[in-house]
Design a protein around this motif. Structure first.
Motif, mmCIF file in Angstrom:
data_model
loop_
_atom_site.group_PDB
_atom_site.id
_atom_site.type_symbol
_atom_site.label_atom_id
_atom_site.label_comp_id
_atom_site.label_asym_id
_atom_site.label_seq_id
_atom_site.Cartn_x
_atom_site.Cartn_y
_atom_site.Cartn_z
ATOM 1 N N PHE A 1 0.823 -1.202 0.000
ATOM 2 C CA PHE A 1 0.000 0.000 0.000
ATOM 3 C C PHE A 1 0.861 1.259 0.000
ATOM 4 C CE2 PHE A 1 -3.443 -2.538 2.451
ATOM 5 C CZ PHE A 1 -3.898 -3.084 1.252
ATOM 6 N N THR A 2 2.131 1.131 -0.312
ATOM 7 C CA THR A 2 3.017 2.290 -0.221
ATOM 8 C C THR A 2 2.634 3.401 -1.196
ATOM 9 O OG1 THR A 2 4.565 1.182 -1.738
ATOM 10 C CG2 THR A 2 4.971 0.959 0.638
ATOM 11 N N GLN A 3 1.913 3.051 -2.278
ATOM 12 C CA GLN A 3 1.454 4.052 -3.241
ATOM 13 C C GLN A 3 -0.039 4.345 -3.097
ATOM 14 O OE1 GLN A 3 3.832 5.518 -5.071
ATOM 15 N NE2 GLN A 3 5.217 4.116 -3.974
ATOM 16 N N GLY A 4 -0.634 3.875 -2.004
ATOM 17 C CA GLY A 4 -2.066 4.048 -1.793
ATOM 18 C C GLY A 4 -2.733 2.701 -1.577
ATOM 19 N N VAL A 5 -3.831 2.705 -0.812
ATOM 20 C CA VAL A 5 -4.545 1.463 -0.515
ATOM 21 C C VAL A 5 -5.314 1.012 -1.742
ATOM 22 C CG1 VAL A 5 -6.318 0.384 0.920
ATOM 23 C CG2 VAL A 5 -4.698 1.987 1.937
ATOM 24 N N LEU A 6 -5.133 -0.250 -2.122
ATOM 25 C CA LEU A 6 -5.809 -0.795 -3.294
ATOM 26 C C LEU A 6 -7.281 -1.042 -2.999
ATOM 27 C CD1 LEU A 6 -3.062 -3.374 -4.299
ATOM 28 C CD2 LEU A 6 -3.413 -1.082 -5.223
ATOM 29 N N PRO A 7 -8.153 -0.877 -3.979
ATOM 30 C CA PRO A 7 -9.590 -1.097 -3.748
ATOM 31 C C PRO A 7 -9.915 -2.585 -3.690
ATOM 32 C CG PRO A 7 -9.202 -0.558 -6.034
ATOM 33 C CD PRO A 7 -7.880 -0.404 -5.348
ATOM 34 N N GLY A 8 -11.060 -2.895 -3.065
ATOM 35 C CA GLY A 8 -11.538 -4.267 -3.051
ATOM 36 C C GLY A 8 -11.576 -4.873 -1.660
ATOM 37 N N ASP A 9 -12.454 -5.843 -1.479
ATOM 38 C CA ASP A 9 -12.549 -6.579 -0.226
ATOM 39 C C ASP A 9 -11.553 -7.734 -0.226
ATOM 40 O OD1 ASP A 9 -14.560 -4.879 0.453
ATOM 41 O OD2 ASP A 9 -16.197 -6.285 0.029
ATOM 42 N N MET A 10 -11.187 -8.172 0.986
ATOM 43 C CA MET A 10 -10.254 -9.274 1.118
ATOM 44 C C MET A 10 -11.017 -10.584 1.289
ATOM 45 S SD MET A 10 -7.131 -9.822 3.882
ATOM 46 C CE MET A 10 -6.302 -8.333 3.339
ATOM 47 N N THR A 11 -10.568 -11.594 0.587
ATOM 48 C CA THR A 11 -11.167 -12.927 0.697
ATOM 49 C C THR A 11 -10.074 -13.928 1.053
ATOM 50 O OG1 THR A 11 -12.806 -12.388 -0.991
ATOM 51 C CG2 THR A 11 -12.484 -14.720 -0.471
ATOM 52 N N ILE A 12 -10.268 -14.623 2.157
ATOM 53 C CA ILE A 12 -9.303 -15.620 2.623
ATOM 54 C C ILE A 12 -9.972 -16.987 2.582
ATOM 55 C CG2 ILE A 12 -7.851 -16.387 4.536
ATOM 56 C CD1 ILE A 12 -7.727 -13.516 5.488
ATOM 57 N N VAL A 13 -9.374 -17.910 1.847
ATOM 58 C CA VAL A 13 -9.905 -19.270 1.739
ATOM 59 C C VAL A 13 -9.081 -20.187 2.633
ATOM 60 C CG1 VAL A 13 -10.397 -21.198 0.198
ATOM 61 C CG2 VAL A 13 -10.682 -18.840 -0.618
ATOM 62 N N LEU A 14 -9.764 -20.864 3.551
ATOM 63 C CA LEU A 14 -9.117 -21.817 4.449
ATOM 64 C C LEU A 14 -9.524 -23.230 4.089
ATOM 65 C CD1 LEU A 14 -9.576 -20.033 7.911
ATOM 66 C CD2 LEU A 14 -7.691 -19.808 6.283
ATOM 67 N N ASN A 15 -8.554 -24.107 4.057
ATOM 68 C CA ASN A 15 -8.800 -25.512 3.723
ATOM 69 C C ASN A 15 -8.544 -26.379 4.957
ATOM 70 O OD1 ASN A 15 -8.043 -28.305 2.792
ATOM 71 N ND2 ASN A 15 -8.531 -27.441 0.794
ATOM 72 N N PRO A 16 -9.465 -27.305 5.282
ATOM 73 C CA PRO A 16 -9.314 -28.116 6.499
ATOM 74 C C PRO A 16 -8.483 -29.380 6.299
ATOM 75 C CG PRO A 16 -11.407 -28.624 5.477
ATOM 76 C CD PRO A 16 -10.747 -27.577 4.602
ATOM 77 N N ASN A 17 -7.935 -29.584 5.106
ATOM 78 C CA ASN A 17 -7.253 -30.846 4.803
ATOM 79 C C ASN A 17 -5.752 -30.659 4.621
ATOM 80 O OD1 ASN A 17 -9.773 -32.248 4.738
ATOM 81 N ND2 ASN A 17 -10.119 -31.415 2.696
#
Length: 561
Positions: free
Chosen positions: A436-452
């Motif tokens: 983000f050194t040049q500005g915060v990028l647009p968009g939501d964060m999506t984190i995918v977790l796998n149980p295996n």
């Protein structure tokens, strides 16, 4: 932020205190579902039982605390405990605090199931180390306003740097006594807090001043008599040792004044006159920016935003500003070079930080019931308050995100889970992190977790083919993924030399077993280079189970004896 040493010392003291609330019986828990915890407290050096050790069992949120005191045989028991997730520690005067379980890092947690009776817990408390001495000025007179700090050379984020372990103020005759030191090697520094405070608060030239000659003043000095931490003499402290006679003479040298002006990006909004003292100004060395070593604090003098920082020794710095206004955080930074004169006219523009909304997606029907997940952003240079957020109903919101480069991590995942992917909008940041050194990028964060996640278990033996008990097993990703600290895994061997690592992300790894290794050293490429041939290669796929037989690397060859 203006006067950091008392705050640092307060944090150290507060972290060693146990919570005040006591446990109340919960009517919603059936009597047969109540739990108990029983065990013994011993001396780690003699094996003898310890009487009067304090045991504290505490839930995370909301706080509920159960307490006990060990008897003459070191025995303790806590009964009537509600099932749930807990922190557990033992402490005694003259000994270092220890947590249970010991192999899971600082403030570990464990879960008590309904009706569980946990027995045979053993705390082995290490006697504290102590360093005593005194601080003098150039005329060999005591400095009663000195602050003394003990620093250890540790690995953080794959880099070796000094970190403050303990700190104390000197008494009226310049004497100090630093306690609660774990075995290790330390350097000791001292500085005159009264002189620095007087420099920071005395009336001086404002930001319109022209640069002028440097003044004389005392600066931070490292034992025995140097202003450079890398040139300091290390002090070896063993368990229970008291090292006396450490004498530090404060160095007297030229110091500079840094002045300038700070304002909000929205120039229509003046700085609040009644909250100027809440604007944090800290000048940090450009190399190794952290509070453990020399830092210089300043103050904003008026609503025009004029500020002054005094007592600065020549060097390269980054000036950080931080301000919370109506639940919104504003930050700014600027490079500062101090050479042979005062520095005037530094301009800082406070900018509002950003917010990132996010969600967690469970891959392949994963179950996070009972998990207390959090998402952390770890700045790659320096951050006053690293953004963190609790995950609730698979959603989170990271507030006060500054213009930094960040690594991303998910804390408190169930042991079988691993991070499969992280996206910010359509951008895949799983392996790159956030910039983000040049500005915060647009968009939501999506984190995918796998149980295996994959699993690796096995055993470790020494050169005599005996089980290597309490050795450290480290799983290190291939070279292209070495910057992803969340892919590293560690485990401790049990009394039979066995270990078990779960939740391994699919990929290529090298696994090592160490008789002794500094925490985090395995993240340093320079440390690992001479040990590359001593590990075993292993390939992990989703849900695979590998068994490994490892030879322990002796402590004398890994730099820790």
């Amino acid at each position: 932020m203006r006067y950091l040493a008392p705050a640092i010392l307060w944090c150290l003291t507060a972290s060693a205190q146990t919570p005040v609330p006591t446990a109340d019986s919960s009517p919603s828990v059936k009597p047969e579902d109540k739990c108990s915890v029983e065990g013994t407290v011993l001396s780690a050096t003699t094996g003898e039982p310890l009487k009067k050790a304090r045991l504290v069992l505490q839930t995370e949120k909301p706080a509920k605390v159960y307490r006990a005191i060990s008897d003459g045989s070191g025995h303790f028991v806590l009964v009537g405990i509600d099932p749930g997730r807990y922190h557990f520690h033992s402490a005694r005067n003259g000994y270092l605090m220890q947590f249970y379980p010991t192999s899971k890092g600082p403030w570990p947690t464990f879960t008590l199931s309904p009706g569980q009776k946990l027995t045979e817990i053993i705390f082995r408390l290490t006697p504290q180390g102590v360093i005593t001495g005194r601080v003098l000025d150039e005329d060999r007179e005591p400095v009663p306003s000195a602050v003394v700090q003990c620093l250890a050379l540790v690995y953080e984020n794959g880099k070796r740097q000094f970190r403050m372990e303990q700190g104390r103020a000197a008494n009226d005759i310049g004497e100090f006594r630093i306690i609660d030191l774990k075995p290790g090697r330390y350097i000791v520094s001292a500085w005159d807090q009264l002189e620095r405070y007087q420099l920071e608060t005395q009336p001086g030239a404002n930001s319109t001043s022209s640069a002028g000659p440097l003044k004389e003043g005392h600066i931070s000095t490292y034992y025995p008599n140097t202003v450079r931490p890398e040139a300091a003499t290390f002090i070896d402290v063993t368990a229970g040792a008291q090292v006396n006679g450490i004498e530090i003479t404060l160095a007297h040298t030229r110091t500079a004044r840094v002045t300038g002006r700070i304002s909000l990006v929205d120039s229509a909004r003046p700085l609040p006159s009644d909250r100027l003292y809440e604007i944090g100004l800290v000048l940090l060395p450009r190399a190794g920016s952290h509070f453990a070593l020399d830092h210089f604090s300043g103050r904003v003098e008026d609503t025009e935003g004029n500020f002054e920082i005094s007592g600065v020794i020549p060097g390269s710095y980054v000036l950080h500003a931080d301000f919370m206004d109506e639940d919104k955080r504003y930050t700014a930074r600027a490079p500062v070079e101090v050479i042979d004169s005062n520095v005037a006219g530094v301009e800082l523009k406070l900018q509002a930080t950003a917010e990132i909304n996010g969600r967690v997606i469970l891959d392949k029907n994963g179950d996070l019931s009972g998990a207390a997940l959090s998402v952390d952003l770890q700045a790659r240079d320096f951050e006053f308050r690293p953004p963190t957020a609790e995950v609730k109903d698979l959603s989170f919101r990271l507030a006060n995100v500054d213009l930094h480069s960040y690594d991303i991590n998910v804390r408190a995942m169930p042991e079988w889970f691993y991070i499969k992917s992280i996206h910010l909008g359509q951008l895949d940041v799983t392996e790159t992190g956030l910039d983000f050194t040049q500005g915060v990028l647009p968009g939501d964060m999506t984190i995918v977790l796998n149980p295996n996640g994959g699993q690796i278990n096995g055993s470790v033996h020494n050169a005599k083919d005996e089980p290597a008990t309490d050795s450290t097993v480290t799983l290190i990703p291939d070279e292209s993924h070495r910057s992803l600290t969340w892919m590293y895994k560690t485990a401790q061997t049990d009394k039979n030399g066995h270990f078990n690592i779960k939740g391994v992300r699919p990929g290529e790894y090298t696994i090592y077993a160490w008789e002794g290794i500094e925490k985090g050293a395995y993240e340093d490429p320079d440390f690992m280079k001479p040990h590359e041939s001593e590990g075993e290669k292993v390939s992990i796929k989703e849900s695979t189970h590998e068994t490994m037989q490892l030879k322990v690397i002796p402590a004398e060859t890994s730099g820790k004896e």
